[in-house]
Write an enzyme that holds these catalytic residues in place. Sequence first.
Site, PDB file in Angstrom:
ATOM      1  N   ARG A  51       0.802  -1.226   0.000  1.00 43.42           N
ATOM      2  CA  ARG A  51       0.000   0.000   0.000  1.00 43.42           C
ATOM      3  C   ARG A  51       0.830   1.270   0.000  1.00 43.42           C
ATOM      4  O   ARG A  51       0.597   2.181  -0.771  1.00 43.42           O
ATOM      5  CB  ARG A  51      -0.886   0.072   1.255  1.00 43.42           C
ATOM      6  CG  ARG A  51      -2.294  -0.353   1.059  1.00 43.42           C
ATOM      7  CD  ARG A  51      -2.793  -0.906   2.357  1.00 43.42           C
ATOM      8  NE  ARG A  51      -1.908  -1.976   2.767  1.00 43.42           N
ATOM      9  CZ  ARG A  51      -2.010  -3.220   2.328  1.00 43.42           C
ATOM     10  NH1 ARG A  51      -2.984  -3.557   1.553  1.00 43.42           N
ATOM     11  NH2 ARG A  51      -1.150  -4.145   2.689  1.00 43.42           N
ATOM     12  N   THR A  52       1.784   1.335   0.916  1.00 44.77           N
ATOM     13  CA  THR A  52       2.460   2.617   1.084  1.00 44.77           C
ATOM     14  C   THR A  52       3.234   2.974  -0.187  1.00 44.77           C
ATOM     15  O   THR A  52       3.098   4.074  -0.719  1.00 44.77           O
ATOM     16  CB  THR A  52       3.375   2.588   2.323  1.00 44.77           C
ATOM     17  OG1 THR A  52       2.585   2.173   3.427  1.00 44.77           O
ATOM     18  CG2 THR A  52       3.954   3.957   2.614  1.00 44.77           C
ATOM     19  N   LYS A  80      25.443  -3.530  -1.221  1.00 41.48           N
ATOM     20  CA  LYS A  80      26.908  -3.428  -1.388  1.00 41.48           C
ATOM     21  C   LYS A  80      27.539  -2.675  -0.226  1.00 41.48           C
ATOM     22  O   LYS A  80      28.743  -2.420  -0.218  1.00 41.48           O
ATOM     23  CB  LYS A  80      27.225  -2.666  -2.681  1.00 41.48           C
ATOM     24  CG  LYS A  80      26.691  -3.304  -3.938  1.00 41.48           C
ATOM     25  CD  LYS A  80      27.118  -2.443  -5.129  1.00 41.48           C
ATOM     26  CE  LYS A  80      26.487  -2.924  -6.415  1.00 41.48           C
ATOM     27  NZ  LYS A  80      26.665  -1.919  -7.491  1.00 41.48           N
ATOM     28  N   ARG A 101      11.224   4.068   3.297  1.00 45.06           N
ATOM     29  CA  ARG A 101      10.879   3.124   4.368  1.00 45.06           C
ATOM     30  C   ARG A 101      12.132   2.344   4.710  1.00 45.06           C
ATOM     31  O   ARG A 101      12.863   1.895   3.822  1.00 45.06           O
ATOM     32  CB  ARG A 101       9.787   2.168   3.894  1.00 45.06           C
ATOM     33  CG  ARG A 101       9.598   1.009   4.850  1.00 45.06           C
ATOM     34  CD  ARG A 101       8.375   0.211   4.542  1.00 45.06           C
ATOM     35  NE  ARG A 101       7.169   0.954   4.891  1.00 45.06           N
ATOM     36  CZ  ARG A 101       5.950   0.417   4.893  1.00 45.06           C
ATOM     37  NH1 ARG A 101       5.795  -0.840   4.564  1.00 45.06           N
ATOM     38  NH2 ARG A 101       4.898   1.136   5.226  1.00 45.06           N
ATOM     39  N   HIS A 129       5.065   6.186  11.483  1.00 41.78           N
ATOM     40  CA  HIS A 129       4.546   5.996  10.130  1.00 41.78           C
ATOM     41  C   HIS A 129       3.573   7.157   9.851  1.00 41.78           C
ATOM     42  O   HIS A 129       2.370   6.976   9.807  1.00 41.78           O
ATOM     43  CB  HIS A 129       3.839   4.646  10.039  1.00 41.78           C
ATOM     44  CG  HIS A 129       3.531   4.190   8.650  1.00 41.78           C
ATOM     45  ND1 HIS A 129       3.591   5.011   7.550  1.00 41.78           N
ATOM     46  CD2 HIS A 129       3.137   2.971   8.186  1.00 41.78           C
ATOM     47  CE1 HIS A 129       3.250   4.315   6.472  1.00 41.78           C
ATOM     48  NE2 HIS A 129       2.975   3.079   6.832  1.00 41.78           N
TER      49      HIS A 129
END
Length: 305
Positions: A51-52, A80, A101, A129
Amino acid sequence: MKHLMSPLDLSVEELDRLLDLANDIEAHPSRYSHSCEGKKLATLFYEPSTRTRLSFEAAMLNLGGSVLGFSSADSSSASKGESVSDTIRIISCYADICAMRHPKEGAPLVASMKSSIPVINAGDGGHQHPTQTLTDLLTIRSLKGRLGDFTIGLCGDLKFGRTVHSLIQALVRYPNVRFVLISPEELRLPDNVRDGVLKKSGQEFREEVRLEDAIPELDLLYMTRVQRERFFNEEDYIRMKDFYILDTEKMKLAREDMLVLHPLPRVNEISTEVDDDPRAVYFKQAQYGVYVRMALILTLLGIEV
Ligand code: NCD
């Protein structure tokens, strides 16, 4: 330049304006369909999301802008060993705004300090959030008609659930919000939120273990998933995961006008039979998430339509 790390980065007035804008976008989407032409949004997702990430991308595409980014740490240079600070310096050359995120609490904040474009925290570990909170506030205000003067039950994993932490921070600023914190003993709200935010605000709150004991008095029920990825061992998760299951029997104890919200994804905590109940608004909530992210992108880019 403004970033969005926590809901408190916006004053109540700024939030009101943002939600008004989101409602206007909902009512007149075509007015906004070219407003970000030539602009690019980068989505930097070091942790899974449906969703986000996709709602951010849909939001930018709806505004006529473009999107680029990655959807897992494995597919980025993080694998890396590149630091978030270096990555954001590079992304600042490629995009006009970004949503990040990250499993580590504070990673988007570190990025924002090195960034020359607005950074939006799209979830950092078990911490915050804020854009889910904007979604929740828009849903509540649109469907209940007000922010404040209600009793909200927050149910499930209150310990690791970042959406709950952000939502509480935002809601204590409105008048007369009573909180019922419904969780098993082991998943109670962390002290920094219970004492540092709730107690400090002077709003009324209490803790319950049984959902049945709280549900009859609620105007809003915010269900959450047990956050498997933040548990140290799988056995604890298995013991906790089905602690709450909202079903039609429990819905019979609730008010006729109680709304059920959930940030999603759902696992077992809401039985699918509840989906047809008109009080279940979690799928509508996901739609509001697109409007509010469109409003946020416009606001942070300083674009007036
Ligand atoms: C939430 C999250 O990522 O914290 N999901 C979302 O963004 N809608 C809730 C969750 O994952 O349980």
